[in-house]
Design an enzyme around this catalytic site. Sequence first.
Site, PDB file in Angstrom:
ATOM      1  N   SER A 118       7.278  66.428 -38.695  1.00  0.00           N
ATOM      2  CA  SER A 118       7.530  65.256 -38.728  1.00  0.00           C
ATOM      3  C   SER A 118       7.562  64.994 -37.159  1.00  0.00           C
ATOM      4  CB  SER A 118       8.987  64.795 -39.176  1.00  0.00           C
ATOM      5  OG  SER A 118       9.934  65.451 -38.191  1.00  0.00           O
ATOM      6  N   CYS A 119       7.485  63.945 -36.808  1.00  0.00           N
ATOM      7  CA  CYS A 119       7.412  63.299 -35.372  1.00  0.00           C
ATOM      8  C   CYS A 119       8.410  63.954 -34.328  1.00  0.00           C
ATOM      9  CB  CYS A 119       7.387  61.833 -35.111  1.00  0.00           C
ATOM     10  SG  CYS A 119       8.949  61.075 -35.712  1.00  0.00           S
ATOM     11  N   ASP A 141      -6.773  52.583 -48.429  1.00  0.00           N
ATOM     12  CA  ASP A 141      -5.425  51.818 -48.381  1.00  0.00           C
ATOM     13  C   ASP A 141      -5.209  51.168 -49.618  1.00  0.00           C
ATOM     14  OD1 ASP A 141      -2.720  51.093 -48.084  1.00  0.00           O
ATOM     15  OD2 ASP A 141      -3.147  51.050 -45.846  1.00  0.00           O
ATOM     16  N   HIS A 144      11.512  52.165 -29.832  1.00  0.00           N
ATOM     17  CA  HIS A 144      10.375  52.580 -28.883  1.00  0.00           C
ATOM     18  C   HIS A 144      10.749  54.128 -28.542  1.00  0.00           C
ATOM     19  CE1 HIS A 144       8.713  48.908 -28.084  1.00  0.00           C
ATOM     20  NE2 HIS A 144       9.634  48.560 -27.521  1.00  0.00           N
ATOM     21  N   ILE A 180       0.913  55.585 -38.970  1.00  0.00           N
ATOM     22  CA  ILE A 180       0.290  56.965 -38.698  1.00  0.00           C
ATOM     23  C   ILE A 180      -1.320  56.962 -38.945  1.00  0.00           C
ATOM     24  CG2 ILE A 180       0.247  59.443 -38.996  1.00  0.00           C
ATOM     25  CD1 ILE A 180       2.734  58.395 -37.413  1.00  0.00           C
ATOM     26  N   GLN A 219       7.228  58.032 -31.278  1.00  0.00           N
ATOM     27  CA  GLN A 219       7.004  58.485 -32.613  1.00  0.00           C
ATOM     28  C   GLN A 219       5.966  58.141 -33.425  1.00  0.00           C
ATOM     29  OE1 GLN A 219       9.258  56.174 -31.488  1.00  0.00           O
ATOM     30  NE2 GLN A 219       8.545  54.291 -32.883  1.00  0.00           N
ATOM     31  N   GLY A 236       6.729  63.431 -44.162  1.00  0.00           N
ATOM     32  CA  GLY A 236       7.493  63.010 -45.173  1.00  0.00           C
ATOM     33  C   GLY A 236       7.361  63.566 -46.392  1.00  0.00           C
TER      34      GLY A 236
END
Lengths: 342, 342, 342, 342
Positions: free
Chosen positions: D141-142, D33, D218, D12, D301, D112
């Site tokens: 969420s997606c 990160d 997918h 994401i 997603q 999440g």
Amino acid sequence: MVKVGVVGYGVIGQRLADGVALQEDMELVGVADVSPTLAVRALKEKGMPYDLYIAVPENKELFDKAGIPVSGTLEDLVQKVDVILDATSAGVGARNKELYKKYNKKAIFQGGEKNDVADVFFHGYANYEKGLGKQFLKLTSCNTTGLIRAVDCLDREVGIEKVAITIIRRVADPGDYHRGLTNALQVDKAPNHQAVDLMTIMPHVDATGILVHTPVTHGHIITVVATPKREIGKEEVLKYFNQHPRIRVVRLADGFLGNASLFRYARDLGNPRGDMYEIAVFEETIVNSGKDIMFAINIPQEAVVIPENMDAIRAAMEMQTDRLEAVALTNKYLGMGKWMEK
Amino acid sequence: MVKVGVVGYGVIGQRLADGVALQEDMELVGVADVSPTLAVRALKEKGMPYDLYIAVPENKELFDKAGIPVSGTLEDLVQKVDVILDATSAGVGARNKELYKKYNKKAIFQGGEKNDVADVFFHGYANYEKGLGKQFLKLTSCNTTGLIRAVDCLDREVGIEKVAITIIRRVADPGDYHRGLTNALQVDKAPNHQAVDLMTIMPHVDATGILVHTPVTHGHIITVVATPKREIGKEEVLKYFNQHPRIRVVRLADGFLGNASLFRYARDLGNPRGDMYEIAVFEETIVNSGKDIMFAINIPQEAVVIPENMDAIRAAMEMQTDRLEAVALTNKYLGMGKWMEK
Amino acid sequence: MVKVGVVGYGVIGQRLADGVALQEDMELVGVADVSPTLAVRALKEKGMPYDLYIAVPENKELFDKAGIPVSGTLEDLVQKVDVILDATSAGVGARNKELYKKYNKKAIFQGGEKNDVADVFFHGYANYEKGLGKQFLKLTSCNTTGLIRAVDCLDREVGIEKVAITIIRRVADPGDYHRGLTNALQVDKAPNHQAVDLMTIMPHVDATGILVHTPVTHGHIITVVATPKREIGKEEVLKYFNQHPRIRVVRLADGFLGNASLFRYARDLGNPRGDMYEIAVFEETIVNSGKDIMFAINIPQEAVVIPENMDAIRAAMEMQTDRLEAVALTNKYLGMGKWMEK
Amino acid sequence: MVKVGVVGYGVIGQRLADGVALQEDMELVGVADVSPTLAVRALKEKGMPYDLYIAVPENKELFDKAGIPVSGTLEDLVQKVDVILDATSAGVGARNKELYKKYNKKAIFQGGEKNDVADVFFHGYANYEKGLGKQFLKLTSCNTTGLIRAVDCLDREVGIEKVAITIIRRVADPGDYHRGLTNALQVDKAPNHQAVDLMTIMPHVDATGILVHTPVTHGHIITVVATPKREIGKEEVLKYFNQHPRIRVVRLADGFLGNASLFRYARDLGNPRGDMYEIAVFEETIVNSGKDIMFAINIPQEAVVIPENMDAIRAAMEMQTDRLEAVALTNKYLGMGKWMEK
């Protein structure tokens, strides 16, 4: 009658229990597990053909709630048997070993445990004699067990110097939800542990290999490039494989197209759980590569180690001192090699 | 004893033969197929428990070469029986029908044939009476058979006006190499044929739905949004499902996490081929959506239609005229609903 | 500027067109296809960067209905170009060849066609010289193209006598619904065609192998057991692979765990379509097996043949007579080997 | 120019960074990160288009070893920006929040995280106004994001009372090796969280549903049974979906057969990473179920939440106070809805 207990009633444990129940010179005293899993619930629905002992007494209530009768604790079971087949999750066997030592019982561990849990790393056909009278044996894992069957078969006939193997590994068993892989091939560091383990059991063979995980559930496929001590052609290889009661030669031309065909065939044979104890060799894959011989085998991961576990009981308990006599009895009681008679 | 022949010894045909063999008021005269498939080879390895007839006499040599004994031709088989269960590939049944007519035999076709092959489109629980004495019956497909069990169960208790279903379809059976899907979900045009078929069998229900193919082999999962004629809650729904011998209520909390858990459980039960005749309802999926009720069921595609085929023989041969008497006998001989007694 | 047409705008054809468009010494005149596929619809949504010709004039209406502008027929396209890249389905290329002959144009066919469609079976690195000035060339298939890159790389440095390969084949491309495999490994007859093809291109190497289909979509994985003419260790093998602009050495330790990692990485690099032209060698899989060397490579099946197709144009049109000069230009325009500079 | 930082550069996070970089009224200051993942290595291979900050300063050595330039720490990044998009793993965002509070910065969390991490649970189209000026927002969420797009679209036109949804969930993203499912469908407890979340965002709609995990990568597919406030037919539904810039109506007849077709199409469009921001509605799945309307949508997603995240920045920073003005700018900069112009 040798008295046997099975500890850990999962994928392997259930099949070990069934295998012991078929050995006419053994008695299955009972099985043990920690909680009312699906396997335990199926045992109950079948009417408790095997007595159940619980490994974690505090969980008794869970079994009661599910209406599952319990015959005692793991410690009770250990005291009643001569030998334990420990099929618990990796690492648990090492802890259980203390209990087996406490009561001075023999035990046989599965491939997931570390080698030092046992006195000997064992394979029924390849090194039966090493297991004779030992207290703690460890079996090879499913892939290694099947692989050694094939390599040992050729090695005893022509001598094998070297093998380079490619393991196309099924990543989960049917019904596994706790592990899986989706649309990916996963490569492991070489050499894979199966090659290293093969060398431990067969120290005169040089082995290496690469393992690739694949998202399927019905059997590993291994390709083997073996260097024999003398030239050997396809017909001779076929002859040796065809004589081995734990190796089934199958043909693509007959419809055995891969691991899933073998699973279906075992179901259609009416084998309990659709299991197959034999590895299969795909006849049309046997080719020479220079003086090397190359072929592909199928490893039915859920059931393949059962015969060698029965062999291990025979060795540990010194039921037979002769290798071929021991494996022949195992084979007979498991109904292996019956297709060869036809 | 009603004499039965099974034509087409594939995934469904094998199971039909096994099912008939279990009915104490029927006799399995034999099975027929066109070539020595894996299923036929398994029959041979088991020692020919069923006589085999061949549908294409010119292929006799293939059977001889494989060492498979043949008892005659399809035409021979048809003459020896009272009723045929035709489980050939879609379209073949329509051709075979001429043969059945020639000898004035009754026949039962599977879901793959077109509806006009038969006098009646049949479901054991939902419209048994319509099949009484008919010459040609066609069964619903696996998804529709299982779906109707659940909808009919509620319909008889509270009345169902409307269902909107989502079929999450397994795309191949274990061992299928001739079809498959890899890492893709495939959507079909709505309404799916299962909804249309449901309305043919249960014309008082308005049904529609969407079907999505998924790359798995162990059972379809269907979600149903049903509009009942009166308000109904989860407990009541559960009560009705729990009373039905062809519906098994299972709990996620017990480890029944999806279609693969049910397949594993059936294997662990020791069911032949790891089959399950029952559909399953996942208890924790039952929820109200306004006054509608929503739930998810599992359809074990390989074996689910076997009971309704036995029912169809009973209806066609007028072995029982009462619906509940007929299905109860089928259930008894197949061992269905035994878990309910505990 | 060499004028190029691409016939067949599917998985390979689209990428060939993109590859030609990047070659500064070539001009992409247009692409041809038979119907308004998704690929053609995407071309339209992108604003028709390439002119489209239709291979079946009767289908013109379908394109009109979809609002897709058409620049002419396949026959028109052939007349405008110097060389055709034919990426049609297997067998169609052989039919199209008549058209190419009619206008005396050069053409390059893909691996699916039979060898006799062409004057030479071609691989950019391994036998560039054989393609010089030829009218009809056939490229090796995706697996063979990638495999030869690796074997030729070592062969030119130390000499390779023999290879035994195991191909773990992805069974479909992402988005394929017309073919697939579900939860099964499928074994092919040995030797596989890739080994045979390798010997056609590199006749001094003895090759054999086994191919197993797996239900995944992101890249084939091949294990190679190669017998070199002199002893060679992992470090030396790594050195040669690291110097090759069409081979990318990757490490499991860095997160390159298999074919799906490489697909993800290519997407994250921003490569068009998430494609990768290079094969990858997994560093941790390189091991000695006696004097043999064993390793695993990844073949990104959708894009791997693009560079060798560009090489083939260079050879057929005699744009460069020197092998290394030719491949270096292809590499430069495709941006290959840039990671080596860092 | 609103200054934005992206924390967590995974599936994401990478796409959020790309999305922000496209917004002409925002400036991407950098990404953060914890270690040199494949995504970070790809950033380096691309020449560091975005500055990288490290979240765990002790890991600096790992980045140095991989040759990846670091511009500072996460704390440095937070100080330089106006708003953070936190795309870390579930639970990490809640810990990071302390840092954002310390410097009094706004932050937007992903689906999440727990709802109480934020002041408002946000969806660009459905409740933009609620996010205006808030310090902490949490995105849906997606699945929920895509589902609400479709339901909100119809709700604003005809009013929706109730939805019963079936989510056919893809279980992993392409390239995921840390999670997966193999040959199994997994059923979740009902109602699924997406239905509950929908009711939080759209409290006037009654929602429930069942979620089934499938082994594909997918795109999720959701079937929706929606109860509108007035009767509505397929044509009208199509009209509303066709007007929505974040919903793409596709036809099975054109080759859009499921989630994998859409992934392929996005790759062929040349979209970076083969991503698609839009959900798709399969035209041929739209059917009436009594007065309800039923249809199937596809949720890509990996990328679907990017537009709503851009909207969230606009709301939190009060860049636009009008909902439609805000989403229109997001759409314009992301190139959404361009296909509608043709």
